[in-house]
Structure formats: C-alpha cells, structure tokens
Write a protein that holds these residues in place. Structure first.
Motif, PDB file in Angstrom:
ATOM      1  N   LEU A 123      55.559 -96.821  41.450  1.00 17.81           N
ATOM      2  CA  LEU A 123      55.446 -96.686  42.943  1.00 17.81           C
ATOM      3  C   LEU A 123      55.504 -94.900  43.216  1.00 17.81           C
ATOM      4  O   LEU A 123      54.723 -94.592  44.033  1.00 17.81           O
ATOM      5  N   ALA A 124      56.260 -94.465  42.517  1.00 17.78           N
ATOM      6  CA  ALA A 124      56.342 -92.820  42.665  1.00 17.78           C
ATOM      7  C   ALA A 124      56.830 -92.220  41.426  1.00 17.78           C
ATOM      8  O   ALA A 124      57.363 -93.153  40.492  1.00 17.78           O
ATOM      9  N   VAL A 125      56.844 -90.953  41.201  1.00 16.64           N
ATOM     10  CA  VAL A 125      57.515 -90.004  40.372  1.00 16.64           C
ATOM     11  C   VAL A 125      58.225 -89.016  40.826  1.00 16.64           C
ATOM     12  O   VAL A 125      57.912 -88.428  42.115  1.00 16.64           O
ATOM     13  N   VAL A 126      59.490 -89.101  40.138  1.00 21.55           N
ATOM     14  CA  VAL A 126      60.511 -88.219  40.639  1.00 21.55           C
ATOM     15  C   VAL A 126      60.486 -87.229  39.182  1.00 21.55           C
ATOM     16  O   VAL A 126      60.949 -87.687  38.282  1.00 21.55           O
ATOM     17  N   GLU A 127      60.661 -85.937  39.805  1.00 23.13           N
ATOM     18  CA  GLU A 127      61.074 -84.904  38.789  1.00 23.13           C
ATOM     19  C   GLU A 127      62.441 -84.170  38.963  1.00 23.13           C
ATOM     20  O   GLU A 127      62.441 -83.916  40.297  1.00 23.13           O
ATOM     21  N   SER A 128      63.179 -84.109  37.975  1.00 29.92           N
ATOM     22  CA  SER A 128      64.380 -83.302  38.338  1.00 29.92           C
ATOM     23  C   SER A 128      64.532 -82.348  37.214  1.00 29.92           C
ATOM     24  O   SER A 128      63.611 -82.138  36.330  1.00 29.92           O
ATOM     25  N   VAL A 129      65.471 -81.449  37.223  1.00 30.89           N
ATOM     26  CA  VAL A 129      65.909 -80.823  36.400  1.00 30.89           C
ATOM     27  C   VAL A 129      66.262 -81.273  35.020  1.00 30.89           C
ATOM     28  O   VAL A 129      65.764 -80.693  34.044  1.00 30.89           O
ATOM     29  N   LYS A 130      66.434 -82.246  35.095  1.00 28.65           N
ATOM     30  CA  LYS A 130      66.790 -83.130  33.615  1.00 28.65           C
ATOM     31  C   LYS A 130      65.286 -83.838  33.044  1.00 28.65           C
ATOM     32  O   LYS A 130      65.276 -83.664  32.011  1.00 28.65           O
ATOM     33  N   ALA A 131      64.563 -84.338  33.952  1.00 27.96           N
ATOM     34  CA  ALA A 131      63.493 -85.335  33.405  1.00 27.96           C
ATOM     35  C   ALA A 131      62.627 -85.725  34.572  1.00 27.96           C
ATOM     36  O   ALA A 131      63.011 -85.600  35.737  1.00 27.96           O
ATOM     37  N   ALA A 132      61.531 -86.337  34.076  1.00 27.61           N
ATOM     38  CA  ALA A 132      60.526 -87.067  35.184  1.00 27.61           C
ATOM     39  C   ALA A 132      60.840 -88.639  35.015  1.00 27.61           C
ATOM     40  O   ALA A 132      60.867 -89.219  33.883  1.00 27.61           O
ATOM     41  N   SER A 133      60.837 -89.381  35.873  1.00 23.99           N
ATOM     42  CA  SER A 133      61.183 -90.564  36.085  1.00 23.99           C
ATOM     43  C   SER A 133      59.995 -91.577  37.053  1.00 23.99           C
ATOM     44  O   SER A 133      59.920 -91.023  38.137  1.00 23.99           O
ATOM     45  N   ASP A 134      59.676 -92.462  36.558  1.00 21.91           N
ATOM     46  CA  ASP A 134      58.891 -93.204  37.344  1.00 21.91           C
ATOM     47  C   ASP A 134      59.805 -94.181  38.281  1.00 21.91           C
ATOM     48  O   ASP A 134      60.923 -94.688  37.910  1.00 21.91           O
ATOM     49  N   VAL A 135      59.350 -94.327  39.713  1.00 24.00           N
ATOM     50  CA  VAL A 135      60.268 -95.258  40.419  1.00 24.00           C
ATOM     51  C   VAL A 135      59.100 -96.556  40.684  1.00 24.00           C
ATOM     52  O   VAL A 135      57.990 -96.690  40.861  1.00 24.00           O
ATOM     53  N   TYR A 136      59.875 -97.847  40.329  1.00 23.39           N
ATOM     54  CA  TYR A 136      59.022 -98.916  40.235  1.00 23.39           C
ATOM     55  C   TYR A 136      59.201 -99.850  41.427  1.00 23.39           C
ATOM     56  O   TYR A 136      60.474 -99.655  42.307  1.00 23.39           O
ATOM     57  N   ALA A 137      58.004-100.529  41.917  1.00 28.55           N
ATOM     58  CA  ALA A 137      58.184-101.216  43.048  1.00 28.55           C
ATOM     59  C   ALA A 137      59.132-102.587  43.065  1.00 28.55           C
ATOM     60  O   ALA A 137      58.996-103.292  42.081  1.00 28.55           O
ATOM     61  N   PRO A 138      60.093-102.415  43.897  1.00 31.40           N
ATOM     62  CA  PRO A 138      60.890-103.870  43.894  1.00 31.40           C
ATOM     63  C   PRO A 138      60.357-105.161  44.471  1.00 31.40           C
ATOM     64  O   PRO A 138      60.899-106.168  44.507  1.00 31.40           O
ATOM     65  N   VAL A 139      59.345-104.653  45.582  1.00 25.39           N
ATOM     66  CA  VAL A 139      58.695-105.639  46.167  1.00 25.39           C
ATOM     67  C   VAL A 139      57.285-105.214  46.038  1.00 25.39           C
ATOM     68  O   VAL A 139      56.755-104.065  46.059  1.00 25.39           O
ATOM     69  N   SER A 140      56.248-106.340  46.555  1.00 23.15           N
ATOM     70  CA  SER A 140      54.992-106.126  46.802  1.00 23.15           C
ATOM     71  C   SER A 140      54.536-105.837  48.307  1.00 23.15           C
ATOM     72  O   SER A 140      55.080-106.367  49.034  1.00 23.15           O
ATOM     73  N   GLY A 141      53.457-104.835  48.248  1.00 26.51           N
ATOM     74  CA  GLY A 141      53.015-105.030  49.597  1.00 26.51           C
ATOM     75  C   GLY A 141      51.975-103.581  49.916  1.00 26.51           C
ATOM     76  O   GLY A 141      51.769-103.027  48.699  1.00 26.51           O
ATOM     77  N   GLU A 142      51.625-103.415  50.876  1.00 23.55           N
ATOM     78  CA  GLU A 142      50.589-102.374  51.251  1.00 23.55           C
ATOM     79  C   GLU A 142      51.590-101.008  51.664  1.00 23.55           C
ATOM     80  O   GLU A 142      52.270-101.205  52.752  1.00 23.55           O
ATOM     81  N   VAL A 143      51.465 -99.851  51.279  1.00 21.71           N
ATOM     82  CA  VAL A 143      52.143 -98.733  51.843  1.00 21.71           C
ATOM     83  C   VAL A 143      51.671 -98.234  53.052  1.00 21.71           C
ATOM     84  O   VAL A 143      50.344 -98.129  53.083  1.00 21.71           O
ATOM     85  N   ILE A 144      52.393 -98.309  53.967  1.00 20.98           N
ATOM     86  CA  ILE A 144      51.948 -97.780  55.465  1.00 20.98           C
ATOM     87  C   ILE A 144      52.622 -96.636  55.761  1.00 20.98           C
ATOM     88  O   ILE A 144      51.906 -95.891  56.695  1.00 20.98           O
ATOM     89  N   ALA A 145      53.463 -96.069  55.043  1.00 18.33           N
ATOM     90  CA  ALA A 145      53.800 -94.447  55.229  1.00 18.33           C
ATOM     91  C   ALA A 145      54.582 -94.239  54.070  1.00 18.33           C
ATOM     92  O   ALA A 145      55.362 -94.824  53.143  1.00 18.33           O
TER      93      ALA A 145
END
Length: 121
Positions: free
Chosen positions: A50-72
């Motif tokens: 769903l998203a990518v988060v980069e920190s000083v330690k690493a880059a990580s994917d964030v996975y969608a816990p539910v399905s749908g259409e991004v509205i914001a």
C-alpha cells in the motif's frame, strides 16, 4: 480500531477505512524520513503493498489490511514524515479507502488481541 499481524491499524467510519501503522511498527522502524503513498483512485487488495516507509534503519512496505479504493492520502507526510513517529495512530495515518469488502475488517484483531499478539513477539 482494528489491527493486522503486519502492524497496520484500521479505523472504520461508515464505508471508509483510515489506515496507518501501529506505534509498535513506528518504534521498530526508527526515525521515518520518507513516506510514499498511493494516489487517490488506486484500487488496493488485501495483502498488496500500500505504501513504502523509509527510515534511518531501512525501507519497508506497508501492506493493505483491507481492500478498497484510495480516496485520500495523508499529504502531510510528504513534508513531515516524522509525523508517523510522533502520532502513528492519529495524525500519522497513511490513506483513507472506500471499503470494497467491509467484512474483511472482521478478520482483524481488536486492541486487546493485538496487544496479546505483541506479547508473543
């Protein structure tokens, strides 16, 4: 609020779900320096990145816990990604989606279940 084993949270109002990462996930990442979010209109299925988060330690994917259409998407995170660390379960939210399968929320944990899950890690 509901939680996934991948450390995402979901808060549902009507047919709209707000999604972010938990305080535990933010703590594990360390200082967040960049967040890449999907554009409005993108359709997401459970388990997809769903998203990518980069920190000083690493880059990580964030996975969608539910399905749908991004509205914001939380555009504040573009300029102030540290909001994810400061308020991960409030103003550090990532996206709002219109749920396509509201029953998917029932498969997630409540806070007590999530805290019990954390105790096993």
């Amino acid at each position: 609020m509901h939680f996934s084993k991948d450390h995402e949270w979901v808060e549902v109002e009507g047919d709209v779900a707000t999604i972010g990462i938990t305080a535990y996930a933010a703590e594990q990442l360390g200082d967040v320096v960049f967040v890449e979010l999907p554009d409005a209109g993108k359709t997401i299925e459970v388990g997809e990145a769903l998203a990518v988060v980069e920190s000083v330690k690493a880059a990580s994917d964030v996975y969608a816990p539910v399905s749908g259409e991004v509205i914001a998407a939380n555009d504040v995170l573009s300029d102030t990604p540290e909001t994810v660390n400061e308020a991960p379960e409030k103003s550090g939210w990532f996206v709002k989606i219109k749920l396509s399968h509201p029953a998917e929320v029932d498969a997630l944990m409540d806070r007590a279940g999530y805290e019990a899950f954390l105790a096993t890690l």
